[in-house]
Design a protein around this motif. Structure first.
Motif, mmCIF file in Angstrom:
data_model
loop_
_atom_site.group_PDB
_atom_site.id
_atom_site.type_symbol
_atom_site.label_atom_id
_atom_site.label_comp_id
_atom_site.label_asym_id
_atom_site.label_seq_id
_atom_site.Cartn_x
_atom_site.Cartn_y
_atom_site.Cartn_z
ATOM 1 N N THR A 28 0.846 -1.198 0.000
ATOM 2 C CA THR A 28 0.000 0.000 0.000
ATOM 3 C C THR A 28 0.879 1.245 0.000
ATOM 4 O O THR A 28 0.587 2.214 -0.712
ATOM 5 C CB THR A 28 -0.963 -0.005 1.201
ATOM 6 N N ALA A 29 1.965 1.206 0.755
ATOM 7 C CA ALA A 29 2.912 2.321 0.741
ATOM 8 C C ALA A 29 3.541 2.463 -0.648
ATOM 9 O O ALA A 29 3.671 3.580 -1.172
ATOM 10 C CB ALA A 29 3.989 2.119 1.796
ATOM 11 N N ALA A 30 3.901 1.334 -1.261
ATOM 12 C CA ALA A 30 4.510 1.372 -2.596
ATOM 13 C C ALA A 30 3.521 1.902 -3.633
ATOM 14 O O ALA A 30 3.886 2.715 -4.492
ATOM 15 C CB ALA A 30 4.989 -0.022 -2.996
ATOM 16 N N ALA A 34 3.820 5.158 -5.969
ATOM 17 C CA ALA A 34 3.685 5.040 -7.427
ATOM 18 C C ALA A 34 2.618 6.001 -7.955
ATOM 19 O O ALA A 34 2.778 6.581 -9.029
ATOM 20 C CB ALA A 34 3.342 3.598 -7.815
ATOM 21 N N GLU A 35 1.550 6.208 -7.173
ATOM 22 C CA GLU A 35 0.499 7.142 -7.597
ATOM 23 C C GLU A 35 0.969 8.596 -7.548
ATOM 24 O O GLU A 35 0.434 9.439 -8.250
ATOM 25 C CB GLU A 35 -0.760 6.966 -6.755
ATOM 26 N N LYS A 36 1.964 8.881 -6.722
ATOM 27 C CA LYS A 36 2.527 10.239 -6.709
ATOM 28 C C LYS A 36 3.327 10.472 -7.991
ATOM 29 O O LYS A 36 3.364 11.582 -8.511
ATOM 30 C CB LYS A 36 3.385 10.441 -5.471
ATOM 31 N N ILE A 37 3.939 9.424 -8.504
ATOM 32 C CA ILE A 37 4.712 9.509 -9.745
ATOM 33 C C ILE A 37 3.785 9.501 -10.964
ATOM 34 O O ILE A 37 3.987 10.249 -11.914
ATOM 35 C CB ILE A 37 5.721 8.337 -9.811
ATOM 36 N N TYR A 38 2.757 8.662 -10.929
ATOM 37 C CA TYR A 38 1.825 8.511 -12.050
ATOM 38 C C TYR A 38 0.388 8.548 -11.510
ATOM 39 O O TYR A 38 -0.262 7.528 -11.379
ATOM 40 C CB TYR A 38 2.119 7.199 -12.779
ATOM 41 N N PRO A 39 -0.101 9.741 -11.151
ATOM 42 C CA PRO A 39 -1.420 9.853 -10.512
ATOM 43 C C PRO A 39 -2.566 9.464 -11.441
ATOM 44 O O PRO A 39 -2.549 9.814 -12.622
ATOM 45 C CB PRO A 39 -1.515 11.320 -10.102
#
Length: 159
Positions: A28-30, A34-39
């Motif tokens: 979940t942390a990963a 990843a969503e911060k990089i590719y929202p």
């Protein structure tokens, strides 16, 4: 002549659940990173955990309550999904194929492709942007692969 002995793995629901739960938390942390990089949502669309929290509360949430509700739902879902995966992997090892990538793809299909739209927590699949669909697929593959990697390591440690 040296005989090769096959290592017998004893199945354990409790160990599978625990290993999967830990994997789910780490993944979940990963996925969050990843969503911060590719929202997935770039046009102000509400996050599904927020929509769910506000449906449960029966009103719009603000400030700290909004953040706490979203994070609780997000992390709980990730942990519980990981635990379920860990239990499944314990008794059906084929579920771990492709190092968890298949699990991540199945999860995004079940959630963002089916359940969330049906519950009114996100747009219907055909109304989601390409960006949203590809981001959700990519970040769920990250979630699945990290879950499997951590689950496997933790399960070995548990014996």
């Amino acid at each position: 002549m040296k005989h090769l002995q096959e290592k017998t793995v004893t199945r354990s629901l409790a160990k599978g659940l625990l290993a999967g739960l830990i994997g789910g938390l780490v993944s979940t942390a990963a996925k969050t990173l990843a969503e911060k990089i590719y929202p997935p949502r770039t046009h102000g669309e509400p996050e599904p955990p927020l929509v769910l929290a506000e449906k449960i509360a029966g009103h719009r949430l603000e400030g700290a309550k909004k953040l706490a509700a979203m994070e609780t739902i997000h992390w709980s879902f990730g942990a519980l999904t990981g635990a379920a995966y860990g239990a499944l992997a314990e008794y059906y090892p084929q579920a771990t194929a492709k190092d968890g990538a298949g699990f991540g793809m199945a999860l995004t299909s079940l959630t963002h492709g089916t359940a969330l739209p049906a519950l009114g927590l996100s747009a219907e699949l055909e109304d989601q942007t390409t960006r949203e669909r590809t981001s959700e697929m990519a970040t769920h593959v990250v979630y699945g692969m990290v879950t499997e990697t951590v689950r496997r390591v933790v399960r070995k440690m548990l014996g």
